[in-house]
Design an enzyme around this catalytic site. Sequence first.
Site, PDB file in Angstrom:
ATOM      1  N   ASP A  92       0.887  -1.161   0.000  1.00 22.19           N
ATOM      2  CA  ASP A  92       0.000   0.000   0.000  1.00 22.19           C
ATOM      3  C   ASP A  92       0.920   1.204   0.000  1.00 22.19           C
ATOM      4  O   ASP A  92       1.515   1.543   1.027  1.00 22.19           O
ATOM      5  CB  ASP A  92      -0.895  -0.010   1.240  1.00 22.19           C
ATOM      6  CG  ASP A  92      -1.959   1.080   1.210  1.00 22.19           C
ATOM      7  OD1 ASP A  92      -1.634   2.195   0.743  1.00 22.19           O
ATOM      8  OD2 ASP A  92      -3.090   0.844   1.658  1.00 22.19           O
ATOM      9  N   HIS A  93       1.069   1.852  -1.163  1.00 14.34           N
ATOM     10  CA  HIS A  93       2.153   2.828  -1.292  1.00 14.34           C
ATOM     11  C   HIS A  93       1.967   4.031  -0.379  1.00 14.34           C
ATOM     12  O   HIS A  93       2.939   4.737  -0.093  1.00 14.34           O
ATOM     13  CB  HIS A  93       2.321   3.255  -2.752  1.00 14.34           C
ATOM     14  CG  HIS A  93       1.262   4.175  -3.263  1.00 14.34           C
ATOM     15  ND1 HIS A  93       0.127   3.732  -3.885  1.00 14.34           N
ATOM     16  CD2 HIS A  93       1.178   5.531  -3.252  1.00 14.34           C
ATOM     17  CE1 HIS A  93      -0.614   4.758  -4.236  1.00 14.34           C
ATOM     18  NE2 HIS A  93      -0.009   5.870  -3.858  1.00 14.34           N
ATOM     19  N   HIS A 116      -6.023   2.488   1.279  1.00 15.39           N
ATOM     20  CA  HIS A 116      -5.275   3.678   1.662  1.00 15.39           C
ATOM     21  C   HIS A 116      -5.852   4.393   2.882  1.00 15.39           C
ATOM     22  O   HIS A 116      -5.141   4.668   3.849  1.00 15.39           O
ATOM     23  CB  HIS A 116      -5.222   4.673   0.503  1.00 15.39           C
ATOM     24  CG  HIS A 116      -4.528   4.166  -0.712  1.00 15.39           C
ATOM     25  ND1 HIS A 116      -3.411   3.363  -0.670  1.00 15.39           N
ATOM     26  CD2 HIS A 116      -4.781   4.371  -2.031  1.00 15.39           C
ATOM     27  CE1 HIS A 116      -3.018   3.092  -1.904  1.00 15.39           C
ATOM     28  NE2 HIS A 116      -3.830   3.694  -2.746  1.00 15.39           N
TER      29      HIS A 116
END
Length: 477
Positions: free
Chosen positions: A188-189, A251
């Site tokens: 999950d960047h 996110h």
Amino acid sequence: MPEPQTPPPHVVVLFGATGDLAKRKLFPALYRLASCDWLPEAYAVIGSGRHSPGTDDEFRTQVREGLDEFAFDDEEPDTDALDALIERVSFQTASADDGADLGAAVEKAEKELAEQAGCDVGDVRRLVYLSVPPSAMKDMIAMLDREGLTDRARLVVEKPFGLDLASAEELDAALLDVVDEDQVFRIDHFLGKEAVQNILALRFANGLFEPAWNRHSIASVQIDVPEKLTVEGRGSFYESTGCLRDMISTHLCQLMGFVAMEDPGAFEAKAVRDTKSALFADVRPLDPARVVLGQYDGYRDEEDVDDDSDVETFVAAEVFIDNDRWEGVPFLLRTGKALAEGRRTITLRFRDPESDMFDEPACGNELVLELTDDPEITVDLRAKRPGPSFDITMGTMDLKISERSPEAFPLEAYERLLLDVLRDDQTLFTRSDEVERLWEVCQPVLDDRPEVHAYEKGSWGPDAALELVPGGWRLGG
């Protein structure tokens, strides 16, 4: 400049290597790590996918053109690092049905790296980056196992991790049937962003904030990630996922976890992920009546979108955490496409003090975290307005961390996360129990979808979203 420990020899396999993510993020991240000498001394990068981009030289040209566009930020490239990366790049077609040639290419690369590094072939690790749709993930995992490519491998899995609780459980079962949990890196960047990690430092390194980080002092928390971009070029993806699956279950809930979790005691994988998992266990499943879905005008005209699609491109949700720290405090999550601004903002709105001394103004009394590449922290305070009367006005304290740390060397999110995979550090990656619990939290909305409201491009979404937030959203509210 910090000096991370040099990783062992690696073969990096990138599925989706000709796609947008690889061009914009993955190859630029590899270049940046190469320019810092943070990649292994011996490594190879094998791009893969169903369709060949041509010869290896043609693929290398394509990669170089992408780097020219996205990697250098108007700076002169490090030509030595660039050339060294490009010469290590090749391409091998593969599919879920046939991965034999890819398996042979990996085996050949491993033998060459082992000879170069003076080590056994068994000491060469594999980093397999799976940027493939959820519907294709199980078959790809089966192919990797069939070809023996899961041995000594770290599997990086892009979101969404399934499309609901049942599919997430099936995906986890397929993964854990062929690898151990400590080999799986669910990326999950957002968690790779410096500003997100700084939430923990802000809370737990400062006695000013942590004693007030609870329901007694905080009236509400807003986690707001509006985007100006439409879904142009991603219509097919959005038709299969929608905004709730794309952004909320991943996110925004992960951001909520960093804001609301207890002190993990150490910044290491087990401690951080255990603490987040405990927090998510206390999150109340979403009430569909307190969720607003929207779709921007013109979405149905996008390529690969159904003419009568009701897929949401906007979500605003009220979330509650049923524990002693946060009981009764609403967490307001909002995100969407084609909105007025592109921001990543967390706002902690403090309760008004119990004093009859002043007529409180509507402004101020907020801690604001701007999750930009250059993190900014703002505290909006109330103070006396200069002059003969005793009136209250708003004052602002700003902290721009980079100005106090000119020697710092921040990494972009994918740079940090790829480096962590190479170093076998799972701290900033999500675990299966987190993923499945967040699907449980979101499942009521998937089972009983609210009405999807139309909204204009360039707006702040449907008017119904305003009703979720007493006092209004900080952004556009």
